[in-house]
Motif scaffolding. Sequence first.
Motif, mmCIF file in Angstrom:
data_model
loop_
_atom_site.group_PDB
_atom_site.id
_atom_site.type_symbol
_atom_site.label_atom_id
_atom_site.label_comp_id
_atom_site.label_asym_id
_atom_site.label_seq_id
_atom_site.Cartn_x
_atom_site.Cartn_y
_atom_site.Cartn_z
ATOM 1 N N ILE A 95 25.349 -7.208 73.750
ATOM 2 C CA ILE A 95 25.377 -6.241 72.663
ATOM 3 C C ILE A 95 26.572 -6.530 71.765
ATOM 4 C CG2 ILE A 95 26.733 -4.528 73.956
ATOM 5 C CD1 ILE A 95 24.944 -2.351 72.567
ATOM 6 N N VAL A 96 26.456 -6.155 70.495
ATOM 7 C CA VAL A 96 27.546 -6.268 69.528
ATOM 8 C C VAL A 96 27.893 -4.866 69.055
ATOM 9 C CG1 VAL A 96 28.215 -7.116 67.233
ATOM 10 C CG2 VAL A 96 26.905 -8.588 68.784
ATOM 11 N N VAL A 97 29.178 -4.531 69.090
ATOM 12 C CA VAL A 97 29.648 -3.206 68.686
ATOM 13 C C VAL A 97 30.571 -3.343 67.486
ATOM 14 C CG1 VAL A 97 31.007 -1.188 69.352
ATOM 15 C CG2 VAL A 97 29.461 -2.260 71.012
ATOM 16 N N GLY A 98 30.239 -2.646 66.399
ATOM 17 C CA GLY A 98 31.057 -2.669 65.190
ATOM 18 C C GLY A 98 31.687 -1.319 64.938
ATOM 19 N N ARG A 113 19.701 -9.885 63.076
ATOM 20 C CA ARG A 113 18.761 -10.951 62.734
ATOM 21 C C ARG A 113 18.425 -11.815 63.953
ATOM 22 N NH1 ARG A 113 16.109 -9.077 58.968
ATOM 23 N NH2 ARG A 113 16.888 -7.289 60.121
ATOM 24 N N LEU A 114 19.356 -11.887 64.901
ATOM 25 C CA LEU A 114 19.145 -12.696 66.103
ATOM 26 C C LEU A 114 18.491 -11.892 67.221
ATOM 27 C CD1 LEU A 114 22.548 -14.637 66.207
ATOM 28 C CD2 LEU A 114 20.297 -15.582 65.638
ATOM 29 N N GLY A 115 18.209 -10.612 66.972
ATOM 30 C CA GLY A 115 17.572 -9.772 67.989
ATOM 31 C C GLY A 115 18.521 -9.278 69.060
ATOM 32 N N LEU A 134 24.922 -0.981 57.418
ATOM 33 C CA LEU A 134 24.532 -1.482 58.731
ATOM 34 C C LEU A 134 23.638 -0.520 59.496
ATOM 35 C CD1 LEU A 134 27.902 -3.056 59.931
ATOM 36 C CD2 LEU A 134 25.840 -4.265 59.181
ATOM 37 N N SER A 135 23.691 0.771 59.165
ATOM 38 C CA SER A 135 22.902 1.744 59.920
ATOM 39 C C SER A 135 21.399 1.464 59.832
ATOM 40 C CB SER A 135 23.196 3.162 59.427
ATOM 41 O OG SER A 135 22.763 3.344 58.088
ATOM 42 N N ARG A 136 20.993 0.736 58.796
ATOM 43 C CA ARG A 136 19.577 0.385 58.656
ATOM 44 C C ARG A 136 19.147 -0.671 59.669
ATOM 45 N NH1 ARG A 136 19.493 -0.888 52.314
ATOM 46 N NH2 ARG A 136 21.708 -1.211 52.710
ATOM 47 N N TYR A 137 20.118 -1.368 60.237
ATOM 48 C CA TYR A 137 19.804 -2.476 61.144
ATOM 49 C C TYR A 137 20.301 -2.238 62.570
ATOM 50 C CZ TYR A 137 19.344 -4.547 56.521
ATOM 51 O OH TYR A 137 18.993 -4.781 55.213
ATOM 52 N N ALA A 138 21.150 -1.238 62.782
ATOM 53 C CA ALA A 138 21.769 -1.021 64.088
ATOM 54 C C ALA A 138 20.787 -0.409 65.086
ATOM 55 C CB ALA A 138 22.985 -0.119 63.947
ATOM 56 N N ALA A 365 20.788 0.999 74.560
ATOM 57 C CA ALA A 365 20.363 0.034 73.548
ATOM 58 C C ALA A 365 19.997 -1.303 74.182
ATOM 59 C CB ALA A 365 21.472 -0.147 72.514
ATOM 60 N N ILE A 366 20.774 -1.712 75.187
ATOM 61 C CA ILE A 366 20.483 -2.980 75.873
ATOM 62 C C ILE A 366 19.165 -2.887 76.619
ATOM 63 C CG2 ILE A 366 21.248 -4.528 77.721
ATOM 64 C CD1 ILE A 366 24.154 -3.792 76.901
ATOM 65 N N ARG A 367 18.958 -1.773 77.334
ATOM 66 C CA ARG A 367 17.706 -1.597 78.089
ATOM 67 C C ARG A 367 16.497 -1.552 77.152
ATOM 68 N NH1 ARG A 367 20.982 1.904 81.572
ATOM 69 N NH2 ARG A 367 20.431 3.705 80.274
ATOM 70 N N ALA A 368 16.652 -0.851 76.032
ATOM 71 C CA ALA A 368 15.541 -0.753 75.065
ATOM 72 C C ALA A 368 15.196 -2.128 74.513
ATOM 73 C CB ALA A 368 15.903 0.201 73.944
ATOM 74 N N SER A 369 16.219 -2.935 74.258
ATOM 75 C CA SER A 369 15.984 -4.281 73.737
ATOM 76 C C SER A 369 15.227 -5.141 74.748
ATOM 77 C CB SER A 369 17.328 -4.926 73.379
ATOM 78 O OG SER A 369 17.146 -6.264 72.952
ATOM 79 N N LYS A 370 15.585 -5.005 76.011
ATOM 80 C CA LYS A 370 14.923 -5.802 77.059
ATOM 81 C C LYS A 370 13.462 -5.397 77.211
ATOM 82 C CE LYS A 370 19.022 -6.946 79.765
ATOM 83 N NZ LYS A 370 19.772 -6.751 81.035
ATOM 84 N N ARG A 371 13.184 -4.085 77.055
ATOM 85 C CA ARG A 371 11.801 -3.625 77.180
ATOM 86 C C ARG A 371 10.932 -4.184 76.064
ATOM 87 N NH1 ARG A 371 14.236 1.403 78.682
ATOM 88 N NH2 ARG A 371 14.030 2.166 76.528
ATOM 89 N N ARG A 372 11.546 -4.405 74.900
ATOM 90 C CA ARG A 372 10.744 -4.906 73.755
ATOM 91 C C ARG A 372 10.465 -6.394 73.852
ATOM 92 N NH1 ARG A 372 14.179 -1.252 70.887
ATOM 93 N NH2 ARG A 372 15.605 -2.965 70.380
ATOM 94 N N ARG A 373 11.195 -7.083 74.672
ATOM 95 C CA ARG A 373 11.013 -8.552 74.748
ATOM 96 C C ARG A 373 9.750 -8.917 75.517
ATOM 97 N NH1 ARG A 373 17.323 -10.025 76.233
ATOM 98 N NH2 ARG A 373 18.202 -9.356 74.239
#
Length: 373
Positions: A95-98, A113-115, A134-138, A365-373
Amino acid sequence: MRLVLTGGGTGGHIYPALAIGREAAEKQPGTELLYIGTSKGLESRIVPSQGIPFESVEISGFRRSMSMQNVRTVVRFLQAFRRSKELLRRYKPDIVVGTGGYVCGPVVFAASRLGIPTLIHEQNVVPGLTNKFLSRYASAVAVSFADSLPHFARVGNAKHAGNPVASMVAKADKKKGFASLGLAPGTPFVLAVGGSRGAKAVNEAIMEMLPGFAGLGEVHLVFVTGERYYEEAQTRLAGLPAELSKRVRALSYVHNMPEVLAAASLIVSRAGASSLAEITSLGVPSVLIPSPNVTNNHQQPNAESLASAGAAVMILEKDLNGESLLASVSSIMRDPARRERMAAASRGLGMPEAAETIYEQMLQAIRASKRRR
């Protein structure tokens, strides 16, 4: 966990990022951190001193008027975007945190962009331009103030989490604060500070207030001048009557601010987001003087948020002088019941669990990303 942190320009962006990184490392021993900032920003000195690997990209902000500088900024953004993609592909973060500042733009956008899952943290009531973009992409947004949530109404995973800096100061020892000042435990004192570098307008009002401060009995004043104003303040304070002089102490800087803050009866302060996170985490009443010299006047809504909750009194700099400052300080210090109500309101706004809340948001957020893969 492999975690990339990004945020820069001021300590208000850097220290929340470091607090999030520290929380992740405590929760998951073996967590690997990488911080991406700019080589010219404060982060290039602070982050390496914490033993955290640091990489840089070069970026600048947009001017609000039409300017050739904006053309150069677009070019720098594209270059920083490419450089960020290279760093992220190499590091492979979970994950990336800004946490704000121009440098977040290309780094968080490249991650999206890199998912790679992303989380942005907004410290102020009114979001900065970078976080709005950034909120449109976070994947997730965490905010310090509940009043910020309407600005992120379109974000599915937006949460009032607080400022993670609060988690770093919540357990500050007030006994150590008194001891470092040479004061007996329980001594009532006002802590007046205009920021790490000092503030001329605040300092001048404090100086003008001092003759009237003599009437506050046994109340002491700890006056943090900022290094650039320290010698001048010392010269002016040398002329105080002996009885008042015993109760006024000038310091150029406070290295153990959380401990001193925990001991304070009242703080006179600017209204930067990190300062307010510390103040409310410890439940300290405050007189807030928002700086008018910051982007979008963002300190005023911060101060208004505490004032509307009864935790603070706000004085705009245009109304600031020795008389107005003394009136606010005196009315609070002469009324213990009011001071306790303000302290309770301040504690009610404090969120010492902020870093843990944001950490849990990151895991989601990490778990949600893994479920989408």
